[in-house]
Motif scaffolding. Structure first.
Motif, PDB file in Angstrom:
ATOM      1  N   SER A  78       0.820  -1.216   0.000  1.00  0.00           N
ATOM      2  CA  SER A  78       0.000   0.000   0.000  1.00  0.00           C
ATOM      3  C   SER A  78       0.856   1.269   0.000  1.00  0.00           C
ATOM      4  O   SER A  78       0.359   2.345  -0.340  1.00  0.00           O
ATOM      5  CB  SER A  78      -0.950   0.016   1.204  1.00  0.00           C
ATOM      6  OG  SER A  78      -0.261   0.319   2.404  1.00  0.00           O
ATOM      7  N   MET A  79       2.120   1.162   0.368  1.00  0.00           N
ATOM      8  CA  MET A  79       3.013   2.325   0.393  1.00  0.00           C
ATOM      9  C   MET A  79       3.774   2.508  -0.915  1.00  0.00           C
ATOM     10  O   MET A  79       4.434   3.518  -1.119  1.00  0.00           O
ATOM     11  CB  MET A  79       3.984   2.216   1.569  1.00  0.00           C
ATOM     12  CG  MET A  79       3.283   2.339   2.901  1.00  0.00           C
ATOM     13  SD  MET A  79       4.420   2.275   4.291  1.00  0.00           S
ATOM     14  CE  MET A  79       4.720   0.526   4.382  1.00  0.00           C
ATOM     15  N   VAL A  80       3.685   1.509  -1.809  1.00  0.00           N
ATOM     16  CA  VAL A  80       4.347   1.617  -3.109  1.00  0.00           C
ATOM     17  C   VAL A  80       3.600   2.665  -3.937  1.00  0.00           C
ATOM     18  O   VAL A  80       2.370   2.727  -3.916  1.00  0.00           O
ATOM     19  CB  VAL A  80       4.365   0.250  -3.832  1.00  0.00           C
ATOM     20  CG1 VAL A  80       4.911   0.379  -5.239  1.00  0.00           C
ATOM     21  CG2 VAL A  80       5.175  -0.760  -3.028  1.00  0.00           C
ATOM     22  N   SER A  81       4.339   3.484  -4.659  1.00  0.00           N
ATOM     23  CA  SER A  81       3.746   4.519  -5.497  1.00  0.00           C
ATOM     24  C   SER A  81       2.743   3.894  -6.479  1.00  0.00           C
ATOM     25  O   SER A  81       3.003   2.830  -7.040  1.00  0.00           O
ATOM     26  CB  SER A  81       4.859   5.227  -6.274  1.00  0.00           C
ATOM     27  OG  SER A  81       4.317   6.159  -7.174  1.00  0.00           O
ATOM     28  N   PRO A  82       1.593   4.547  -6.676  1.00  0.00           N
ATOM     29  CA  PRO A  82       0.572   3.989  -7.566  1.00  0.00           C
ATOM     30  C   PRO A  82       1.082   3.662  -8.971  1.00  0.00           C
ATOM     31  O   PRO A  82       0.602   2.709  -9.583  1.00  0.00           O
ATOM     32  CB  PRO A  82      -0.491   5.093  -7.635  1.00  0.00           C
ATOM     33  CG  PRO A  82      -0.323   5.872  -6.378  1.00  0.00           C
ATOM     34  CD  PRO A  82       1.155   5.803  -6.060  1.00  0.00           C
ATOM     35  N   ASP A  83       2.064   4.406  -9.457  1.00  0.00           N
ATOM     36  CA  ASP A  83       2.587   4.126 -10.801  1.00  0.00           C
ATOM     37  C   ASP A  83       3.399   2.832 -10.863  1.00  0.00           C
ATOM     38  O   ASP A  83       3.705   2.342 -11.944  1.00  0.00           O
ATOM     39  CB  ASP A  83       3.421   5.301 -11.321  1.00  0.00           C
ATOM     40  CG  ASP A  83       4.653   5.590 -10.481  1.00  0.00           C
ATOM     41  OD1 ASP A  83       4.600   5.407  -9.255  1.00  0.00           O
ATOM     42  OD2 ASP A  83       5.674   6.017 -11.052  1.00  0.00           O
ATOM     43  N   GLN A  84       3.706   2.248  -9.714  1.00  0.00           N
ATOM     44  CA  GLN A  84       4.515   1.032  -9.696  1.00  0.00           C
ATOM     45  C   GLN A  84       3.825  -0.137  -8.989  1.00  0.00           C
ATOM     46  O   GLN A  84       4.296  -1.269  -9.052  1.00  0.00           O
ATOM     47  CB  GLN A  84       5.861   1.339  -9.005  1.00  0.00           C
ATOM     48  CG  GLN A  84       6.955   0.388  -9.365  1.00  0.00           C
ATOM     49  CD  GLN A  84       8.267   0.730  -8.690  1.00  0.00           C
ATOM     50  OE1 GLN A  84       8.333   1.457  -7.702  1.00  0.00           O
ATOM     51  NE2 GLN A  84       9.339   0.173  -9.221  1.00  0.00           N
ATOM     52  N   THR A  85       2.692   0.110  -8.355  1.00  0.00           N
ATOM     53  CA  THR A  85       2.011  -0.911  -7.564  1.00  0.00           C
ATOM     54  C   THR A  85       1.700  -2.163  -8.365  1.00  0.00           C
ATOM     55  O   THR A  85       1.959  -3.282  -7.913  1.00  0.00           O
ATOM     56  CB  THR A  85       0.712  -0.345  -6.944  1.00  0.00           C
ATOM     57  OG1 THR A  85       1.042   0.784  -6.141  1.00  0.00           O
ATOM     58  CG2 THR A  85       0.026  -1.376  -6.075  1.00  0.00           C
ATOM     59  N   GLY A  86       1.121  -2.001  -9.536  1.00  0.00           N
ATOM     60  CA  GLY A  86       0.754  -3.156 -10.361  1.00  0.00           C
ATOM     61  C   GLY A  86       1.957  -4.016 -10.707  1.00  0.00           C
ATOM     62  O   GLY A  86       1.905  -5.254 -10.586  1.00  0.00           O
ATOM     63  N   HIS A  87       3.039  -3.374 -11.121  1.00  0.00           N
ATOM     64  CA  HIS A  87       4.259  -4.102 -11.491  1.00  0.00           C
ATOM     65  C   HIS A  87       4.827  -4.868 -10.293  1.00  0.00           C
ATOM     66  O   HIS A  87       5.178  -6.044 -10.416  1.00  0.00           O
ATOM     67  CB  HIS A  87       5.302  -3.138 -12.051  1.00  0.00           C
ATOM     68  CG  HIS A  87       6.665  -3.741 -12.183  1.00  0.00           C
ATOM     69  ND1 HIS A  87       6.966  -4.685 -13.142  1.00  0.00           N
ATOM     70  CD2 HIS A  87       7.791  -3.569 -11.455  1.00  0.00           C
ATOM     71  CE1 HIS A  87       8.223  -5.060 -13.005  1.00  0.00           C
ATOM     72  NE2 HIS A  87       8.752  -4.392 -11.990  1.00  0.00           N
ATOM     73  N   LEU A 110       5.826   6.061  -1.301  1.00  0.00           N
ATOM     74  CA  LEU A 110       5.393   7.389  -0.891  1.00  0.00           C
ATOM     75  C   LEU A 110       5.271   7.410   0.622  1.00  0.00           C
ATOM     76  O   LEU A 110       4.607   6.555   1.207  1.00  0.00           O
ATOM     77  CB  LEU A 110       4.055   7.752  -1.543  1.00  0.00           C
ATOM     78  CG  LEU A 110       4.101   7.918  -3.061  1.00  0.00           C
ATOM     79  CD1 LEU A 110       2.707   8.175  -3.614  1.00  0.00           C
ATOM     80  CD2 LEU A 110       5.044   9.045  -3.463  1.00  0.00           C
ATOM     81  N   SER A 111       5.931   8.392   1.248  1.00  0.00           N
ATOM     82  CA  SER A 111       5.876   8.532   2.706  1.00  0.00           C
ATOM     83  C   SER A 111       4.480   9.011   3.092  1.00  0.00           C
ATOM     84  O   SER A 111       3.681   9.384   2.231  1.00  0.00           O
ATOM     85  CB  SER A 111       6.925   9.541   3.169  1.00  0.00           C
ATOM     86  OG  SER A 111       6.492  10.854   2.866  1.00  0.00           O
ATOM     87  N   PRO A 112       4.163   9.050   4.398  1.00  0.00           N
ATOM     88  CA  PRO A 112       2.840   9.525   4.823  1.00  0.00           C
ATOM     89  C   PRO A 112       2.541  10.950   4.339  1.00  0.00           C
ATOM     90  O   PRO A 112       1.391  11.295   4.128  1.00  0.00           O
ATOM     91  CB  PRO A 112       2.906   9.495   6.355  1.00  0.00           C
ATOM     92  CG  PRO A 112       4.060   8.637   6.699  1.00  0.00           C
ATOM     93  CD  PRO A 112       4.986   8.633   5.534  1.00  0.00           C
ATOM     94  N   GLU A 113       3.590  11.750   4.132  1.00  0.00           N
ATOM     95  CA  GLU A 113       3.412  13.124   3.651  1.00  0.00           C
ATOM     96  C   GLU A 113       3.401  13.205   2.131  1.00  0.00           C
ATOM     97  O   GLU A 113       3.346  14.280   1.561  1.00  0.00           O
ATOM     98  CB  GLU A 113       4.524  14.039   4.199  1.00  0.00           C
ATOM     99  CG  GLU A 113       4.484  14.240   5.699  1.00  0.00           C
ATOM    100  CD  GLU A 113       5.118  13.068   6.449  1.00  0.00           C
ATOM    101  OE1 GLU A 113       6.038  12.417   5.919  1.00  0.00           O
ATOM    102  OE2 GLU A 113       4.666  12.791   7.572  1.00  0.00           O
TER     103      GLU A 113
END
Length: 194
Positions: A78-87, A110-113
């Motif tokens: 869930s913390m992986v950037s959306p552009d890389q999550t699928g991969h 992506l950090s919490p901020e």
């Protein structure tokens, strides 16, 4: 599912009770101590034994371990950037089915901020049952500074490369380098009369 097995203070300062992994896996704790940017252990057969190190949370910008009811792997993904999550999800799923070799990936978190954190991650199978991963580990190396520096260097190089142009004195047509064509908005390889 949850965060059982997490150390109370500092990365990997666990007692045998805290660890929830067998004493035979003490090498896992020792390896984790050598990984200051984070480490996780996932037991797919018994998810309650899975955990993420405090050093990973610190690398991601958390001051303390956040509470979460998701599994360790779900929380990490869930913390992986959306552009890389699928991969990354596809890569881990394929690895779990065919754990022939470790996964080595540059992962954008992506950090919490919402700040980018780049980690070089290596995922290895600790145990395999009937050809599928049952336990795995992941080491993290924060390479954010390196990625940011490389990106800045590429941008600076591109900005500094103002290109060139030349004129054929016989035909009085000009020819522009690719960067100059791009900067002037010209079609590729278009010659312009002077």
């Amino acid at each position: 599912l949850g965060w059982t097995g997490m150390p109370a203070h500092g990365a990997f300062q666990m007692t045998a009770l805290d660890r929830k992994i067998t004493p035979a896996n003490d090498w896992l704790i020792q390896m984790g101590q050598q990984c200051p940017d984070g480490f996780w252990y996932v037991n797919l057969s018994d998810p309650d034994k899975s955990w993420i190190s405090h050093s990973f949370w610190r690398s991601m910008g958390y001051s303390a371990q956040p509470f979460c009811s998701d599994s360790v792997l779900e929380r990490w993904l869930s913390m992986v950037s959306p552009d890389q999550t699928g991969h990354i999800n596809t890569t881990i799923s394929a690895f779990c089915q065919q754990p022939d070799k470790p996964v080595k990936e540059l992962v954008h978190f992506l950090s919490p901020e919402g700040v980018s954190v780049w980690m070089q991650c290596q995922i290895m199978a600790m145990s395999v049952h009937q050809g599928k991963v049952s336990e795995m580990v992941c080491w993290h190396s924060d390479v954010t500074d390196m990625v940011v520096t490389q990106s800045s260097q590429e941008t600076s190089s591109r900005i500094a490369n103002i290109g060139y142009w030349q004129v054929d004195l016989e035909t009085m047509l000009s020819e522009f380098s690719e960067i100059t064509q791009e900067m002037l908005g010209l079609a590729t390889n278009k010659q312009v009369p002077i």
